[in-house]
Design a protein around this motif. Sequence first.
Motif, PDB file in Angstrom:
ATOM      1  N   GLY A 103      27.902   2.794   0.953  1.00  0.00           N
ATOM      2  CA  GLY A 103      28.211   1.653   2.197  1.00  0.00           C
ATOM      3  C   GLY A 103      26.477   1.480   3.011  1.00  0.00           C
ATOM      4  O   GLY A 103      24.932   2.453   2.222  1.00  0.00           O
ATOM      5  N   CYS A 104      26.066   0.022   3.113  1.00  0.00           N
ATOM      6  CA  CYS A 104      24.338  -0.634   3.481  1.00  0.00           C
ATOM      7  C   CYS A 104      24.786  -1.519   4.471  1.00  0.00           C
ATOM      8  O   CYS A 104      25.558  -1.899   3.882  1.00  0.00           O
ATOM      9  N   GLU A 105      23.924  -1.613   5.348  1.00  0.00           N
ATOM     10  CA  GLU A 105      23.666  -2.763   5.996  1.00  0.00           C
ATOM     11  C   GLU A 105      21.824  -2.889   6.006  1.00  0.00           C
ATOM     12  O   GLU A 105      21.440  -1.989   6.422  1.00  0.00           O
ATOM     13  N   GLN A 106      21.745  -3.985   6.230  1.00  0.00           N
ATOM     14  CA  GLN A 106      20.742  -5.122   5.941  1.00  0.00           C
ATOM     15  C   GLN A 106      19.949  -5.536   7.179  1.00  0.00           C
ATOM     16  O   GLN A 106      20.427  -6.132   7.544  1.00  0.00           O
ATOM     17  N   SER A 107      18.255  -6.026   7.206  1.00  0.00           N
ATOM     18  CA  SER A 107      18.058  -5.944   8.810  1.00  0.00           C
ATOM     19  C   SER A 107      18.595  -5.745   9.856  1.00  0.00           C
ATOM     20  O   SER A 107      19.115  -6.747  10.782  1.00  0.00           O
ATOM     21  N   LEU A 108      18.886  -4.212  10.316  1.00  0.00           N
ATOM     22  CA  LEU A 108      19.658  -3.929  10.976  1.00  0.00           C
ATOM     23  C   LEU A 108      18.594  -3.371  12.656  1.00  0.00           C
ATOM     24  O   LEU A 108      18.258  -3.629  13.475  1.00  0.00           O
ATOM     25  N   LEU A 109      17.368  -3.193  11.713  1.00  0.00           N
ATOM     26  CA  LEU A 109      16.169  -2.984  13.004  1.00  0.00           C
ATOM     27  C   LEU A 109      15.318  -4.924  13.608  1.00  0.00           C
ATOM     28  O   LEU A 109      14.771  -5.157  12.320  1.00  0.00           O
TER      29      LEU A 109
ATOM     30  N   SER B  62      20.023   0.370   6.143  1.00  0.00           N
ATOM     31  CA  SER B  62      20.732   1.766   6.422  1.00  0.00           C
ATOM     32  C   SER B  62      21.299   1.749   4.893  1.00  0.00           C
ATOM     33  O   SER B  62      22.417   1.086   4.756  1.00  0.00           O
TER      34      SER B  62
ATOM     35  N   ILE C 154      24.237   4.649   2.960  1.00  0.00           N
ATOM     36  CA  ILE C 154      25.166   5.519   3.303  1.00  0.00           C
ATOM     37  C   ILE C 154      25.866   5.895   1.856  1.00  0.00           C
ATOM     38  O   ILE C 154      26.507   5.141   1.099  1.00  0.00           O
TER      39      ILE C 154
ATOM     40  N   LEU D 294      18.254   6.073   7.081  1.00  0.00           N
ATOM     41  CA  LEU D 294      17.817   3.900   7.419  1.00  0.00           C
ATOM     42  C   LEU D 294      16.136   3.927   6.866  1.00  0.00           C
ATOM     43  O   LEU D 294      15.439   4.911   6.694  1.00  0.00           O
TER      44      LEU D 294
ATOM     45  N   SER E 252      26.521  -6.726  -1.449  1.00  0.00           N
ATOM     46  CA  SER E 252      25.908  -7.292  -0.725  1.00  0.00           C
ATOM     47  C   SER E 252      24.459  -7.847  -0.295  1.00  0.00           C
ATOM     48  O   SER E 252      25.022  -8.566   0.682  1.00  0.00           O
TER      49      SER E 252
ATOM     50  N   ARG F  78      25.149 -11.017   1.878  1.00  0.00           N
ATOM     51  CA  ARG F  78      25.060 -11.590   3.012  1.00  0.00           C
ATOM     52  C   ARG F  78      24.185 -13.012   3.063  1.00  0.00           C
ATOM     53  O   ARG F  78      24.176 -14.105   4.357  1.00  0.00           O
TER      54      ARG F  78
END
Lengths: 220, 433
Positions: A16-22, A30, A32, A39, A211, A215
Amino acid sequence: MMEVCGSSNVTLREFGCEQSLLSRPDGSASFIQGDTSVLAATYGPAEVKVSKEIYDRATLEVLIQPKVGLPSVRQRSQEQCVRETCEASLLLSLHPRSSLTLILQLIHDDGSILSCFLNAACMALIDAGLPMSCLFCGVTCAIDADGQIVTDPTAAQEKESRAVMTFAIDSTERRVIMSSTKGSFSVHELQQCIAVSQKASEKIFQFYRDSVKRRYSKTL
Amino acid sequence: MKDTPLSNCERDFLLKAIEEKKRLDGRQTYDYRKMKITFGTDYGCCFVDLGKTRVMAQVSCELVTPKENRPNEGIMFFNIELSPMASPAFEQGRQSELSVKLNRQLERCLRNSKCIDTESLCVVSGEKVWQIRVDVHMLNHDGNLMDAASIAAITALCHFRRPDVGIQGDEVTVYSPEERDPIPLSIYHMPISVSFSFFQQGTYLLVDPCEREERVMDGLLMIAMNKHREICSIQSSGGIMLLKEQVMRCSKIASVKVSEITELLSKALENDKKARKEGGRCGFAESMPQERITALKMDETSVEMTDVTERAKDIVQKTEAPPQLVRSPVVPVPGVGQVGQGLQNTWGLEEEDEEETEECDNSDEEQEEKVTKMEEEEHEKEASREGDVVEISDSEEEDVVILHPETPDKTPKNTESRSHQKGAAASKKRQKK
């Protein structure tokens, strides 16, 4: 010496991956792998301290934050592994006399942590849009007591294994950028693990591609 | 790395907007940002999202000896980590003013309010107590770190389970979670901090300031309160004069906010408990939003490794064997190992060569050099006289050779080298004399 048999089923846990979450960092991600999660955030290119300035390229600083307590020797050695990998793939000479900071926060450790750090770092660097000569990914292989290769092992599998190896592999020619090993193994086993990692890296790079494609797509 | 400064235009704009009762993100004066509480995979790990501000808290425990003046009370330890991830202005490993302020406020909010029963953390009075450690990591700084940290810390403490302990006589056994269910901490009440920022010398008040608003504010008032409307701590910073009515009004607002947050917090804890009971997967990995365009998940995949063995064999065969530098050690008698046997001994020869070259050099050089050489020789003589005492070791060396004579099955080459060694040692001795 026990030899690795080629017919074992080798799997990668779910990714799992999430980009530009901050919002604050220039690039964040992040990553996973099963329960292991990390992170990552990058800042830069930015102003550099005079003492750390390098006249012909950017200074890369990697910081790994443990969950409990302050960073120790273990984190320092992991930092070095990640930094050397990033330095090999980033085009640092394009930003002389500037600083790049990569911060990695451990969220949950369930084995293959170094490869998760590497993957999170790469995704954060992609998100920051830093120029790179190639992408890289991390693959951890463990050789268990029966001589079977297990890729992306969990913490329990790592504990039972005879040797644990982590490789950083580049995306252009699937070459090994960095390797970190623990335990004893034969030359033949090492070559087998590298070959397995190169195969596994294809899946990870496909995941990177998917991913990033998602995006920049217009619809979900 | 330095933080980007706020320009005068931005500052004026923000202050003007506040005067007109408008906020950057469209909130009302007393509105909190959207809050989200999620839990990690293991017990005592909690994430709090307050708008874009993101904080992670992790609780851990350890058996330690108690403080001498409080032999039957557990120890609480709080650590706020201003990670450089949250803001480029934060530096690693340096206690900044802000981190000291936040740490102190969290301690006053949670430890000094006696919200946790520290006596229940005692295992053996005066010998063993639990130390509960709360690490709060700032992941993204978008204002109001204190409120997010206090909510994350108390939620993590509520979520945390410590291992069960059994005492039989003097023996203390710590049971693993598989043997006995871990026990939650006993918590009396949940203090939650609410921040108020003041502008224009206290004329305007905003709840839950964001990062931009924090930069232009004149003063900050932090009130920690529990849902029974008991104030646990109040701190005013920034040096503004507040009227009694203003503090009263703030405490009233705080009581409303605290009851709302407590409700959300208990609901989150309950949901997590239910999810864990059902045995479903929970944690950070599961909390990842699926519908977001920036997030992607891939199921477990297998890696085919059909030709791996062949490829590895190929590579191993193609590579040349490394040259063997050291021969395997030969053991003449059990307990004695030797390395490099059979090679030409160069110990004695080198010395001779050196002396020869030295002599050659000196013969070409001037008389002054010769004088120094004479002196050197004198020194050498002295050294050799002193060396008489050391000679014992030399003779011992020979003894070793004599004590272990060649076994008949040895190759003639070995004996040769042995005799050579012996000869070298003898020649050395001769030289010294």
